[in-house]
Design a protein around this motif. Structure first.
Motif, PDB file in Angstrom:
ATOM      1  N   ALA A 150       1.370 -40.990 -15.321  1.00 42.33           N
ATOM      2  CA  ALA A 150       0.285 -41.863 -16.200  1.00 42.33           C
ATOM      3  C   ALA A 150       0.891 -42.259 -17.477  1.00 42.33           C
ATOM      4  CB  ALA A 150      -0.842 -40.980 -16.359  1.00 42.33           C
ATOM      5  N   GLY A 151       2.199 -41.687 -17.879  1.00 44.34           N
ATOM      6  CA  GLY A 151       2.903 -41.690 -19.140  1.00 44.34           C
ATOM      7  C   GLY A 151       2.562 -40.976 -20.308  1.00 44.34           C
ATOM      8  N   GLN A 152       1.697 -40.020 -20.105  1.00 41.02           N
ATOM      9  CA  GLN A 152       1.362 -39.144 -21.084  1.00 41.02           C
ATOM     10  C   GLN A 152       2.622 -38.285 -21.373  1.00 41.02           C
ATOM     11  OE1 GLN A 152      -0.919 -41.000 -22.466  1.00 41.02           O
ATOM     12  NE2 GLN A 152      -1.858 -39.279 -23.357  1.00 41.02           N
ATOM     13  N   HIS A 153       3.150 -37.806 -20.065  1.00 40.92           N
ATOM     14  CA  HIS A 153       4.370 -37.028 -20.392  1.00 40.92           C
ATOM     15  C   HIS A 153       5.555 -37.623 -21.061  1.00 40.92           C
ATOM     16  CE1 HIS A 153       7.362 -33.894 -19.679  1.00 40.92           C
ATOM     17  NE2 HIS A 153       7.854 -34.482 -18.924  1.00 40.92           N
ATOM     18  N   GLY A 154       5.696 -38.817 -20.360  1.00 39.73           N
ATOM     19  CA  GLY A 154       6.867 -39.839 -21.029  1.00 39.73           C
ATOM     20  C   GLY A 154       6.724 -39.897 -22.612  1.00 39.73           C
ATOM     21  N   VAL A 155       5.433 -40.216 -22.920  1.00 42.24           N
ATOM     22  CA  VAL A 155       5.150 -40.253 -24.504  1.00 42.24           C
ATOM     23  C   VAL A 155       5.514 -39.132 -25.249  1.00 42.24           C
ATOM     24  CG1 VAL A 155       3.538 -40.809 -26.179  1.00 42.24           C
ATOM     25  CG2 VAL A 155       3.636 -42.431 -24.040  1.00 42.24           C
ATOM     26  N   SER A 167      12.538 -38.219 -30.131  1.00 44.19           N
ATOM     27  CA  SER A 167      12.860 -38.960 -31.385  1.00 44.19           C
ATOM     28  C   SER A 167      12.875 -38.031 -32.662  1.00 44.19           C
ATOM     29  CB  SER A 167      11.491 -39.754 -31.709  1.00 44.19           C
ATOM     30  OG  SER A 167      11.552 -40.435 -32.838  1.00 44.19           O
ATOM     31  N   MET A 168      11.934 -37.095 -32.585  1.00 48.07           N
ATOM     32  CA  MET A 168      11.915 -35.990 -33.647  1.00 48.07           C
ATOM     33  C   MET A 168      13.337 -35.269 -33.831  1.00 48.07           C
ATOM     34  SD  MET A 168       9.129 -33.226 -34.563  1.00 48.07           S
ATOM     35  CE  MET A 168       9.094 -32.217 -32.985  1.00 48.07           C
ATOM     36  N   PHE A 169      13.892 -34.878 -32.743  1.00 47.88           N
ATOM     37  CA  PHE A 169      15.110 -33.879 -32.711  1.00 47.88           C
ATOM     38  C   PHE A 169      16.306 -34.665 -32.334  1.00 47.88           C
ATOM     39  CE2 PHE A 169      11.663 -30.982 -31.866  1.00 47.88           C
ATOM     40  CZ  PHE A 169      11.910 -29.915 -32.808  1.00 47.88           C
ATOM     41  N   GLY A 170      16.342 -36.295 -32.375  1.00 43.49           N
ATOM     42  CA  GLY A 170      17.580 -36.903 -32.167  1.00 43.49           C
ATOM     43  C   GLY A 170      18.125 -36.923 -30.888  1.00 43.49           C
ATOM     44  N   MET A 171      17.419 -36.804 -29.780  1.00 41.54           N
ATOM     45  CA  MET A 171      18.061 -36.695 -28.644  1.00 41.54           C
ATOM     46  C   MET A 171      18.068 -37.981 -27.612  1.00 41.54           C
ATOM     47  SD  MET A 171      17.496 -32.942 -27.203  1.00 41.54           S
ATOM     48  CE  MET A 171      17.656 -31.426 -28.240  1.00 41.54           C
ATOM     49  N   MET A 199       6.445 -45.557 -25.433  1.00 43.46           N
ATOM     50  CA  MET A 199       7.794 -44.834 -25.148  1.00 43.46           C
ATOM     51  C   MET A 199       9.097 -45.544 -25.586  1.00 43.46           C
ATOM     52  SD  MET A 199       7.451 -43.273 -21.104  1.00 43.46           S
ATOM     53  CE  MET A 199       6.007 -44.162 -20.559  1.00 43.46           C
ATOM     54  N   GLU A 200       8.987 -47.040 -25.367  1.00 40.72           N
ATOM     55  CA  GLU A 200      10.241 -47.710 -25.886  1.00 40.72           C
ATOM     56  C   GLU A 200      10.148 -47.824 -27.463  1.00 40.72           C
ATOM     57  OE1 GLU A 200      10.660 -50.689 -21.840  1.00 40.72           O
ATOM     58  OE2 GLU A 200       9.218 -51.353 -23.779  1.00 40.72           O
ATOM     59  N   LEU A 201       9.024 -47.696 -28.048  1.00 44.14           N
ATOM     60  CA  LEU A 201       8.686 -47.972 -29.323  1.00 44.14           C
ATOM     61  C   LEU A 201       9.443 -46.759 -30.015  1.00 44.14           C
ATOM     62  CD1 LEU A 201       7.544 -49.659 -31.802  1.00 44.14           C
ATOM     63  CD2 LEU A 201       5.409 -47.985 -31.556  1.00 44.14           C
ATOM     64  N   LEU A 202       9.044 -45.621 -29.197  1.00 42.72           N
ATOM     65  CA  LEU A 202       9.831 -44.015 -29.831  1.00 42.72           C
ATOM     66  C   LEU A 202      11.026 -44.062 -29.487  1.00 42.72           C
ATOM     67  CD1 LEU A 202       6.560 -42.131 -28.671  1.00 42.72           C
ATOM     68  CD2 LEU A 202       7.211 -42.282 -30.807  1.00 42.72           C
ATOM     69  N   GLY A 203      11.812 -44.755 -28.742  1.00 44.14           N
ATOM     70  CA  GLY A 203      13.250 -45.047 -28.680  1.00 44.14           C
ATOM     71  C   GLY A 203      13.795 -44.620 -27.414  1.00 44.14           C
ATOM     72  N   ALA A 204      12.829 -44.414 -26.262  1.00 49.05           N
ATOM     73  CA  ALA A 204      13.160 -43.950 -25.056  1.00 49.05           C
ATOM     74  C   ALA A 204      13.620 -45.174 -24.175  1.00 49.05           C
ATOM     75  CB  ALA A 204      12.087 -43.060 -24.340  1.00 49.05           C
TER      76      ALA A 204
END
Length: 385
Positions: free
Chosen positions: A114-119, A126-130, A151-156
């Motif tokens: 559903a994308g929730q785990h991905g988000v 993003s928070m931990f720079g990985m 997810m893409e907005l968050l850098g994944a």
């Protein structure tokens, strides 16, 4: 009641059936999990983020309007939908990312339906720079386009998996293939209580905060334990977290709710899937059967090994719900309580609509609202138009 009888097994279920090189990686993962899961400093950091970042404790809310409408038992909603990122997934993700940090990981991969785990995974990376790569079935990227953008907005990096049905099973396949190829520098942040040992044990450990809180909350509100705890089941992470602190309380019914077209616990057979043993929907040749659920997060042909064991020993009940009942529950909770639930959570709500009227008004049931329905509104609009 200890459900783990030997390392990685729940009765006949669980285990680890993976290539030798990958087993070495999983053994290191298990060694670190065992080292840190009860470590004071680790848990201090974890609960700091639970409180300050996620917003825990999540409320246990009396759905008074719904209770009055139905009659019977009081319906309490465990509001995991109010967590940061909108679901229970953030609980497990935070625990695993802190473990990854201590293991020196720089690259994280995950699967999502559903994308929730991905988000949630993209959020903590993003928070931990990985570096973060998320595998998602192509069909699910279409159903959950908003979560892909998040997810893409968050850098994944989101990789659409085109094989098979292009759903959750195929996303898990792709993630494990990545891990086999890149195990020396990659941490697989698995989102559900499935997979080879130690993944089911880790996910349960970090999700049991749900029942840790709800048990304390219901005793404070009602002075006694609930008659039942109800949660949706796909792989089973929110459900095992919701059940964990009640397993020893045999008077509390544990009820998992599956989609009727992806009902591995009701219609599956014991078999191996994704490196572990559980109830699996499969054909005569032993291949996983196609599944379908309007809730992408439940669209999986297997389930967690501990759920398989709880079913086998009769400690938990597993029921099915139709897509029509899910849509009705989605609308009912929205209109009665002003809470729009995820389609996954709507499975649990749908069963509660049936269960509550059969129980006494002096009893209560807890229903886990595992996620909020923002991600599903457009899909439901299209289905009902």
């Amino acid at each position: 009641m200890s459900t783990v009888q030997t390392k990685g097994y729940y009765g006949q279920f669980g285990g680890s059936f993976v290539p030798e090189d990958l087993q070495k990686v999983l053994d290191i993962l298990d060694e670190n999990f065992q080292k840190y899961k009860d470590d004071v400093d680790f848990n201090k950091e974890l609960y700091y983020y639970f409180e300050e970042y996620v917003g825990r404790k999540s409320p246990l809310y009396l759905a008074d309007n719904l209770t009055k409408r139905l009659g019977g038992a009081k319906i309490y909603l465990k509001r995991e939908d109010l967590n940061h990122t909108g679901s229970h997934k953030i609980n497990n993700v935070l625990g695993q990312i802190l473990l990854a940090k201590r293991m020196g990981a720089k690259r994280v991969i995950a699967e999502t339906g559903a994308g929730q785990h991905g988000v949630a995974t993209a959020t903590v990376c993003s928070m931990f720079g990985m570096d973060c790569t998320i595998y998602m079935g192509e069909e699910d990227t279409k159903r959950q386009a908003l979560n892909v953008f998040r997810m893409e907005l968050l850098g994944a990096k989101v990789v659409a998996v085109t094989e098979g049905q292009g759903r959750l099973k195929e996303a898990v396949d792709a993630a494990f293939a990545d891990l086999v190829e890149n195990y020396d520098h990659t941490f697989y942040l698995l989102g559900s209580a499935v997979g080879p040992h130690p993944f089911p044990a880790m996910v349960k450990h970090f999700q049991q905060v749900i029942s840790e809180e709800s048990r304390e909350q219901i005793l404070a509100k009602e002075g006694k334990l609930p008659a039942a705890v109800v949660a949706c089941v796909g792989g089973g992470s929110n459900a095992i977290g919701s059940f964990a602190h009640y397993i020893d309380d045999e008077d509390v019914r544990l009820i998992g709710v599956e989609p009727d077209q992806a009902a591995s616990l009701n219609e599956g057979v014991p078999a191996e899937l994704h490196g572990f043993r559980c109830y699996v929907l499969q054909d005569e040749q032993g291949n996983p059967l196609p599944t379908y659920s309007i809730a992408a997060g439940l669209d999986y042909p297997g389930c967690g090994p501990e759920h398989s064991y709880l079913k086998e020993i009769g400690r938990a009940e597993y029921v099915t719900i139709s897509n029509e009942e899910v849509l009705d529950a989605f609308k009912v909770l929205s209109r009665e309580e002003g809470i729009i639930p995820a389609l996954e959570s709507s499975h649990a709500i749908a069963h509660a609509l049936k269960l509550a009227p059969t129980l006494s008004p002096d009893e209560s049931i807890i229903v886990t609202v595992s996620g909020r329905g923002d991600k599903d509104v457009e899909q439901v609009f299209d289905m009902l138009s």
